[in-house]
Scaffold this motif. Structure first.
Motif, PDB file in Angstrom:
ATOM      1  N   PRO A 102       0.993  -1.335   0.003  1.00 33.32           N
ATOM      2  CA  PRO A 102      -0.101   0.146  -0.010  1.00 33.32           C
ATOM      3  C   PRO A 102       0.995   1.361   0.156  1.00 33.32           C
ATOM      4  N   PRO A 103       0.698   2.134  -0.629  1.00 34.35           N
ATOM      5  CA  PRO A 103      -0.855   2.535  -1.093  1.00 34.35           C
ATOM      6  C   PRO A 103      -0.968   2.032  -2.663  1.00 34.35           C
TER       7      PRO A 103
ATOM      8  N   ALA B   3      -1.728  -0.829  -5.704  1.00 35.54           N
ATOM      9  CA  ALA B   3      -2.945  -1.669  -5.681  1.00 35.54           C
ATOM     10  C   ALA B   3      -3.140  -2.005  -6.937  1.00 35.54           C
TER      11      ALA B   3
ATOM     12  N   HIS C 221      -8.309   6.182  -6.471  1.00 38.98           N
ATOM     13  CA  HIS C 221      -7.439   5.307  -5.603  1.00 38.98           C
ATOM     14  C   HIS C 221      -6.080   6.268  -5.344  1.00 38.98           C
TER      15      HIS C 221
ATOM     16  N   ALA D 121      -5.331   8.313  -1.741  1.00 43.32           N
ATOM     17  CA  ALA D 121      -3.989   8.055  -1.083  1.00 43.32           C
ATOM     18  C   ALA D 121      -3.244   9.269  -0.748  1.00 43.32           C
TER      19      ALA D 121
END
Length: 181
Positions: free
Chosen positions: A56-57, A59, A116, A120
């Motif tokens: 992470p962050p 994905a 996303h 983040a």
């Protein structure tokens, strides 16, 4: 249809999408012998490792329809570029099975990637695209990405691929909409 994080059971589909998308998108742009030799089964171990090691962050997000295996994916992460600051994320890959192209799935995956990265905390995002891939460049530009003047030659596969970097700003709710050029 849904976009969700990839899980280990998705590895065969990720490898299949990756190979079939390359074979369709890069015909005439990379050596045909390379494309013909691509095998999803040979890519599965690399995908299994990527999912195990993807911190992470970052994905890998997959697009699915019902119980059908994923037909597309996008990988996002902190930028790997040496000139990037900590507030720059990256779209490392976005691929769809050819039969799903032109149906809005790519736009959905790109919106999920931008969302996303924005969530983040990244304020900028970059991606690399083959300089000769006119279709992909049009897709990115329609989504608000612009060339930022950087280029490189990737020769990791034994032949040179000229790539150009695209960039966009990610800010709050604006992260889901294209930015002005």
């Amino acid at each position: 249809m849904a976009i969700r994080p990839a899980v280990p059971d998705d590895v065969p589909a990720l490898a299949r999408v990756h190979v079939r998308a390359w074979q369709a998108a890069y015909t005439g742009l990379v050596p045909q012998e390379f494309l013909d030799a691509m095998d999803p089964a040979e890519r599965e171990p690399r995908w299994r490792q990527r999912l195990d090691e993807f911190p992470p962050p970052g994905a890998v997000l997959v697009w699915t329809e019902g119980t059908v295996p994923p037909a597309g994916f996008v990988a996002v992460m902190p930028s790997r570029d040496p000139d990037a600051d900590p507030e720059t994320g990256e779209v490392g890959a976005i691929y769809l099975l050819p039969s799903f192209q032109g149906r809005g799935v790519g736009r959905e995956l790109m919106a999920a990637a931008v969302e996303h990265l924005t969530a983040a905390g990244f304020r900028q995002a970059t991606l690399w695209v083959l300089a000769s891939n006119v279709r992909a460049r049009r897709f990115y530009e329609a989504a608000g990405w612009r060339p930022d003047g950087m280029s490189k030659v990737d020769d990791l596969r034994g032949f040179p691929l000229e790539e150009v970097r695209y960039r966009r700003t990610l800010t709050g709710s604006q992260g889901l909409r294209p930015t002005a050029p």
